[in-house]
Design a protein around this motif. Sequence first.
Motif, mmCIF file in Angstrom:
data_model
loop_
_atom_site.group_PDB
_atom_site.id
_atom_site.type_symbol
_atom_site.label_atom_id
_atom_site.label_comp_id
_atom_site.label_asym_id
_atom_site.label_seq_id
_atom_site.Cartn_x
_atom_site.Cartn_y
_atom_site.Cartn_z
ATOM 1 N N LYS A 6 0.666 -1.290 0.095
ATOM 2 C CA LYS A 6 0.008 0.015 -0.032
ATOM 3 C C LYS A 6 0.903 1.209 0.132
ATOM 4 N N ALA A 7 0.374 2.122 -0.891
ATOM 5 C CA ALA A 7 1.135 3.506 -0.922
ATOM 6 C C ALA A 7 0.116 4.438 -1.266
ATOM 7 N N VAL A 8 0.089 5.589 -0.366
ATOM 8 C CA VAL A 8 -0.856 6.673 -0.682
ATOM 9 C C VAL A 8 -0.162 7.893 -0.868
ATOM 10 N N VAL A 9 -0.761 8.685 -1.761
ATOM 11 C CA VAL A 9 0.002 10.041 -2.028
ATOM 12 C C VAL A 9 -0.218 10.999 -1.047
ATOM 13 N N VAL A 10 0.742 12.004 -0.620
ATOM 14 C CA VAL A 10 0.785 12.787 0.529
ATOM 15 C C VAL A 10 1.127 14.221 -0.044
ATOM 16 N N SER A 11 1.415 14.198 -1.359
ATOM 17 C CA SER A 11 1.840 15.640 -1.844
ATOM 18 C C SER A 11 1.919 15.367 -3.440
ATOM 19 N N ALA A 12 1.427 16.437 -4.013
ATOM 20 C CA ALA A 12 1.523 16.633 -5.549
ATOM 21 C C ALA A 12 1.916 17.948 -5.863
ATOM 22 N N PHE B 242 4.566 13.526 -7.637
ATOM 23 C CA PHE B 242 3.841 13.108 -6.477
ATOM 24 C C PHE B 242 4.821 12.262 -5.305
ATOM 25 N N LYS B 243 4.396 12.383 -4.280
ATOM 26 C CA LYS B 243 5.205 11.923 -2.963
ATOM 27 C C LYS B 243 4.042 10.882 -2.394
ATOM 28 N N PHE B 244 4.609 9.345 -2.152
ATOM 29 C CA PHE B 244 4.010 8.560 -1.631
ATOM 30 C C PHE B 244 4.506 8.237 -0.406
#
Length: 129
Positions: A48-54, A107-109
Motif C-alpha cells: 500500500k502506497a498513498v499520495v501525500v503531496s502533488a 507525487f510523493k507517496f
Amino acid sequence: MASEREPMIRVTAMPADTNPYGGVFGGWLMSQMALAAGSLASREGQGKAVVVSATDFAFPGAMAVGDELSVYCEIAARGNTSLTIMAEAIARERNGESVRRVAQGTFKFVLLDENDRPRAAAQSEKVST
C-alpha cells in the motif's frame, strides 16, 4: 514518435472529461497521473502506497476529446518510508501519430503497513518486464 518507455497507464479522453470550455479538464489529467504514479509506488514499495503531496505541475499543452493519454513515471527519490515519483503525460492525437506533452508533475507517496502506519520501503529486486 516511437518511445522505448512503457506507459504506466494509457486512456482515451472522453466528453465527460472536459471542462466548461470544452477542453480536457486539468483535474482529470492530474487524476490519471496520480493513478499511474500510484501504480508504480505500489509496485516498487511492494504494498500500500498513498499520495501525500502533488507538486510542480505544469500543463504545457492541451488535449482534445478522443486523444489518447499515456502517462510515464519514474522514481525521482527514495526515502525511508516514501517514494517521490515524477509523472509525464503525453497525448497522441486521435486520428494520427502527432504527440505532445500535456502535463507533468511530481507525487510523493508514503508506504503503509496493514495498520495504515508508515513502513520502511522494502529493498526490492529489479523485476524484468
